[in-house]
Design a protein around this motif. Structure first.
Motif, mmCIF file in Angstrom:
data_model
loop_
_atom_site.group_PDB
_atom_site.id
_atom_site.type_symbol
_atom_site.label_atom_id
_atom_site.label_comp_id
_atom_site.label_asym_id
_atom_site.label_seq_id
_atom_site.Cartn_x
_atom_site.Cartn_y
_atom_site.Cartn_z
ATOM 1 N N GLN A 1 26.877 1.942 -95.363
ATOM 2 C CA GLN A 1 27.797 0.876 -94.975
ATOM 3 C C GLN A 1 28.258 1.060 -93.525
ATOM 4 O OE1 GLN A 1 28.038 -1.712 -97.073
ATOM 5 N NE2 GLN A 1 26.592 -0.476 -98.227
ATOM 6 N N CYS A 2 28.974 0.068 -93.013
ATOM 7 C CA CYS A 2 29.237 -0.005 -91.566
ATOM 8 C C CYS A 2 30.691 0.179 -91.173
ATOM 9 C CB CYS A 2 28.722 -1.332 -91.024
ATOM 10 S SG CYS A 2 26.926 -1.429 -91.014
ATOM 11 N N PHE A 3 30.866 0.641 -89.950
ATOM 12 C CA PHE A 3 32.167 0.863 -89.317
ATOM 13 C C PHE A 3 32.159 0.137 -87.977
ATOM 14 C CE2 PHE A 3 34.330 3.960 -86.272
ATOM 15 C CZ PHE A 3 35.592 3.402 -86.428
ATOM 16 N N ALA A 4 33.170 -0.702 -87.743
ATOM 17 C CA ALA A 4 33.286 -1.431 -86.480
ATOM 18 C C ALA A 4 34.596 -1.058 -85.814
ATOM 19 C CB ALA A 4 33.231 -2.935 -86.733
ATOM 20 N N VAL A 5 34.579 -0.869 -84.486
ATOM 21 C CA VAL A 5 35.786 -0.417 -83.795
ATOM 22 C C VAL A 5 35.889 -1.014 -82.403
ATOM 23 C CG1 VAL A 5 34.608 1.688 -82.966
ATOM 24 C CG2 VAL A 5 37.108 1.643 -83.092
ATOM 25 N N TYR A 6 37.111 -1.414 -82.045
ATOM 26 C CA TYR A 6 37.459 -1.749 -80.661
ATOM 27 C C TYR A 6 38.216 -0.561 -80.102
ATOM 28 C CZ TYR A 6 36.458 -6.805 -80.590
ATOM 29 O OH TYR A 6 35.860 -8.030 -80.577
ATOM 30 N N GLU A 7 37.864 -0.111 -78.905
ATOM 31 C CA GLU A 7 38.534 1.022 -78.273
ATOM 32 C C GLU A 7 39.055 0.654 -76.884
ATOM 33 O OE1 GLU A 7 39.539 3.777 -79.288
ATOM 34 O OE2 GLU A 7 38.273 4.496 -80.924
ATOM 35 N N TRP A 8 40.145 1.297 -76.503
ATOM 36 C CA TRP A 8 40.623 1.272 -75.120
ATOM 37 C C TRP A 8 39.911 2.417 -74.401
ATOM 38 C CZ3 TRP A 8 46.557 0.333 -74.269
ATOM 39 C CH2 TRP A 8 46.904 -0.917 -74.799
ATOM 40 N N GLY B 1 28.570 11.568 -87.130
ATOM 41 C CA GLY B 1 27.489 11.393 -88.101
ATOM 42 C C GLY B 1 26.975 9.976 -88.232
ATOM 43 N N PHE B 2 27.583 9.026 -87.524
ATOM 44 C CA PHE B 2 27.169 7.635 -87.629
ATOM 45 C C PHE B 2 25.885 7.349 -86.848
ATOM 46 C CE2 PHE B 2 31.782 7.189 -88.390
ATOM 47 C CZ PHE B 2 31.771 6.395 -89.519
ATOM 48 N N GLU B 3 25.185 6.315 -87.276
ATOM 49 C CA GLU B 3 24.084 5.742 -86.500
ATOM 50 C C GLU B 3 24.653 4.548 -85.747
ATOM 51 O OE1 GLU B 3 21.547 4.511 -89.606
ATOM 52 O OE2 GLU B 3 20.987 6.529 -90.237
ATOM 53 N N VAL B 4 24.567 4.551 -84.432
ATOM 54 C CA VAL B 4 25.099 3.443 -83.647
ATOM 55 C C VAL B 4 24.110 2.278 -83.673
ATOM 56 C CG1 VAL B 4 25.853 2.671 -81.369
ATOM 57 C CG2 VAL B 4 26.444 4.974 -82.164
ATOM 58 N N ILE B 5 24.573 1.134 -84.159
ATOM 59 C CA ILE B 5 23.733 -0.063 -84.211
ATOM 60 C C ILE B 5 23.814 -0.830 -82.895
ATOM 61 C CG2 ILE B 5 23.383 -2.286 -85.377
ATOM 62 C CD1 ILE B 5 24.603 -0.994 -87.889
ATOM 63 N N PRO C 1 24.764 6.826 -92.501
ATOM 64 C CA PRO C 1 23.410 6.901 -93.066
ATOM 65 C C PRO C 1 23.437 7.078 -94.576
ATOM 66 C CG PRO C 1 23.675 8.440 -91.230
ATOM 67 C CD PRO C 1 25.042 7.949 -91.594
ATOM 68 N N HIS C 2 22.350 6.641 -95.215
ATOM 69 C CA HIS C 2 22.165 6.951 -96.629
ATOM 70 C C HIS C 2 22.028 8.464 -96.772
ATOM 71 C CE1 HIS C 2 21.812 2.984 -98.408
ATOM 72 N NE2 HIS C 2 21.124 2.601 -97.351
ATOM 73 N N LEU C 3 22.335 8.964 -97.941
ATOM 74 C CA LEU C 3 22.291 10.411 -98.164
ATOM 75 C C LEU C 3 20.910 10.988 -97.903
ATOM 76 C CD1 LEU C 3 24.501 10.682 -101.374
ATOM 77 C CD2 LEU C 3 25.154 11.100 -98.998
ATOM 78 N N ASP C 4 19.867 10.210 -98.200
ATOM 79 C CA ASP C 4 18.525 10.734 -97.988
ATOM 80 C C ASP C 4 18.222 10.884 -96.495
ATOM 81 O OD1 ASP C 4 18.520 8.008 -97.629
ATOM 82 O OD2 ASP C 4 16.528 7.698 -98.466
ATOM 83 N N SER C 5 18.888 10.079 -95.646
ATOM 84 C CA SER C 5 18.711 10.234 -94.197
ATOM 85 C C SER C 5 19.261 11.573 -93.737
ATOM 86 C CB SER C 5 19.428 9.100 -93.456
ATOM 87 O OG SER C 5 18.820 7.869 -93.722
ATOM 88 N N GLU C 6 20.418 11.945 -94.296
ATOM 89 C CA GLU C 6 21.026 13.223 -93.931
ATOM 90 C C GLU C 6 20.139 14.390 -94.367
ATOM 91 O OE1 GLU C 6 24.769 12.893 -95.882
ATOM 92 O OE2 GLU C 6 25.711 11.876 -94.181
ATOM 93 N N LEU C 7 19.579 14.281 -95.572
ATOM 94 C CA LEU C 7 18.699 15.345 -96.077
ATOM 95 C C LEU C 7 17.473 15.478 -95.189
ATOM 96 C CD1 LEU C 7 17.891 17.397 -98.213
ATOM 97 C CD2 LEU C 7 16.947 15.531 -99.575
ATOM 98 N N ARG C 8 16.889 14.357 -94.819
ATOM 99 C CA ARG C 8 15.686 14.406 -93.987
ATOM 100 C C ARG C 8 16.005 14.938 -92.590
ATOM 101 N NH1 ARG C 8 14.505 9.912 -97.357
ATOM 102 N NH2 ARG C 8 12.531 10.203 -98.431
ATOM 103 N N ALA C 9 17.229 14.657 -92.111
ATOM 104 C CA ALA C 9 17.633 15.204 -90.819
ATOM 105 C C ALA C 9 17.672 16.730 -90.869
ATOM 106 C CB ALA C 9 19.001 14.645 -90.417
ATOM 107 N N ILE C 10 18.101 17.278 -92.007
ATOM 108 C CA ILE C 10 18.110 18.732 -92.190
ATOM 109 C C ILE C 10 16.684 19.269 -92.200
ATOM 110 C CG2 ILE C 10 18.700 20.595 -93.792
ATOM 111 C CD1 ILE C 10 21.093 18.865 -94.683
ATOM 112 N N ILE C 11 15.796 18.571 -92.908
ATOM 113 C CA ILE C 11 14.384 18.980 -92.954
ATOM 114 C C ILE C 11 13.788 18.957 -91.551
ATOM 115 C CG2 ILE C 11 12.096 18.356 -93.821
ATOM 116 C CD1 ILE C 11 13.522 17.222 -96.312
ATOM 117 N N CYS C 12 14.116 17.898 -90.801
ATOM 118 C CA CYS C 12 13.610 17.778 -89.426
ATOM 119 C C CYS C 12 14.087 18.946 -88.572
ATOM 120 C CB CYS C 12 14.070 16.445 -88.831
ATOM 121 S SG CYS C 12 13.339 16.057 -87.225
ATOM 122 N N ARG C 13 15.302 19.395 -88.826
ATOM 123 C CA ARG C 13 15.879 20.484 -88.028
ATOM 124 C C ARG C 13 15.177 21.811 -88.303
ATOM 125 N NH1 ARG C 13 19.774 24.020 -89.271
ATOM 126 N NH2 ARG C 13 20.373 22.905 -91.147
#
Length: 448
Positions: A176-183, A226-230, A319-331
């Motif tokens: 799911q997504c997170f949207a933010v306005y920042e100063w 930990g977010f993916e920036v869209i 990210p979906h949980l499987d993305s996090e797992l694959r990121a660990i594998i990639c590392r």
């Protein structure tokens, strides 16, 4: 709030950038109040109140990112949304009315929460919207609680931005997504320029900010959490009318702008001094007014010199949980080496609106202890998001001469009722058998 809907934010931004960004008073952006309309429409050159209304609505609905008829909005919005640092809930109510969704406002200020609840009740939204008093650095919500999270000019007050974003990441559901306005300070800010430093200090002091980060720092903080920036953009850059125009100091012929002129400020200072002297204003009012006027000067100068923006927008996804797992594998995998995986997936033939398909998917998930069966497309994307280069992917089942699910056509599970009764099988064995047989049924039906 589906990612596909959120991506439509690019088209919505075009209409927003064509509108006027208005409504700044003291050190807070105004929302839907009469003062905002009067203030904005009193600008030099005159701006119609209808245009101000339209702009404010677009600004508040920007996080929703989906239009359409009421039925479509109900179908496309999620049920649990969090507004981080909601104030008295102006955007919360506007977005809730527009999107037909339930929003929880988080705020640490007791008075603002009380006021927000009263206004929400008056708007008839108290059944679907609520307010929680808490620190956004330590939220009282379980992990993976919300379908969407947004923050409007609030997290700039966080003492540690990465930690703040990590807390938001924690309560947001995977995918799911997170949207933010920042100063933020823009790339034009020169930390070695004394004038730039003074402007930044005035904004921080008058707005109670620990430190104004740069757009780059905010961008990196989102990724470090930990977010993916869209998508990200300083929306002030495309505005045909400068956002800081209401703070211009020479608006002698504007009722609301007059207070920013030297004469207007002289009157304000003496009024505050007199009211404080006779006890009609609390002690320290003059000092607060001084801070606010300094903040207004800093914001105006920062905007005019393009070293500060109040409209840096970031859209990111957990990210979906499987993305996090694959990121660990990639590392842990050596550079240049390969990773191979077989996945259980929903195919392109799956129809999420088909009740039978939904039931089959649920049976597979329940009987196999799966949080969610992803689609083949989601699995492919998660591999790429983890940093891998995809060499080849294929669903091998269609080419199999013997259907993989054939061995499940007749249940092979032994009946355990008698064994459980005489104590040769642990308590609950029958229930486990039911789950396993349901899972087998789901796999067979899903394969067919």
């Amino acid at each position: 709030m589906a990612p596909s809907n959120l991506l439509s934010i690019r088209s919505l931004s075009l209409s927003l950038s064509q509108s006027v960004f208005l409504g700044f008073s003291g050190f807070h952006f105004l929302w839907m109040s009469k003062a905002a309309f009067d203030f904005a429409s009193g600008l030099t050159g005159g701006i119609r109140k209808e245009d101000v209304l339209s702009t404010l609505e677009k600004y508040e609905k920007y996080h929703s990112c989906y239009g359409g008829e009421e039925k479509d909005r109900k179908d496309n919005y999620t049920d649990m949304v969090l507004d981080v640092g909601c104030g008295i809930g102006g955007p919360l109510r506007e977005i809730a009315q527009f999107s037909m969704t339930s929003i929880t406002g988080l705020n640490i200020h007791e008075y603002q929460i009380t006021r927000g609840k009263a206004l929400t009740r008056k708007a008839g939204l108290d059944k679907t919207c609520d307010f929680v008093k808490a620190d956004f650095m330590k939220m009282p919500f379980p992990d993976n609680s919300f379908d969407a999270v947004y923050a409007i000019e609030a997290t700039c007050h966080a003492p540690d931005l990465v930690a703040c974003y990590k807390e938001i990441y924690r309560v947001l559901k995977p995918g799911q997504c997170f949207a933010v306005y920042e100063w933020c300070m823009t790339d034009s800010f020169d930390p070695h320029n004394q004038e730039h430093q003074n402007i930044k200090a005035e904004i921080e002091l008058g707005n109670a900010l620990p430190d104004i980060r740069s757009t780059g720092q905010c961008f990196e903080a989102v990724k470090q959490a930990g977010f993916e920036v869209i998508w990200d953009k300083d929306l002030a850059a495309d505005s045909p009318v400068p956002w800081y125009l209401p703070l211009e100091k020479n608006q002698y012929f504007s009722a609301m702008g007059f207070r920013n002129t030297p004469v207007g400020r002289f009157i304000l200072r003496n009024m505050a001094k007199g009211l404080e002297y006779i006890g009609l204003a609390p002690k320290g009012s003059q000092r607060v007014l001084h801070f606010m006027l300094k903040a207004a000067d800093g914001l105006y100068d920062g905007g005019r010199k393009e070293i500060f923006t109040g409209m840096y927008f970031v859209l990111a996804r957990k990210p979906h949980l499987d993305s996090e797992l694959r990121a660990i594998i990639c590392r842990v995998l050596k550079l240049g080496q390969c990773f191979a995986v077989y996945e259980w997936c929903i195919t392109n033939s799956f129809d999420p609106h088909n009740k039978e398909h939904q039931n089959i998917k649920a049976e597979i998930e329940l009987g196999n202890g799966l949080s969610e069966v992803r689609s083949t497309g989601q699995c492919l994307e998660s591999v790429k998001q983890a940093g891998f280069e995809v060499i080849w992917d294929k669903d091998l089942a269609p080419d199999s001469p013997v259907p993989w699910y054939l061995r499940l056509e007749t249940s092979q599970y032994s009946k355990v009722k008698g064994l459980e009764y005489v104590g040769l099988a642990p308590t609950g064995s029958q229930r486990v058998q039911e789950f396993l047989e349901k899972a087998a049924d789901g796999l067979v039906n899903g394969g067919k």
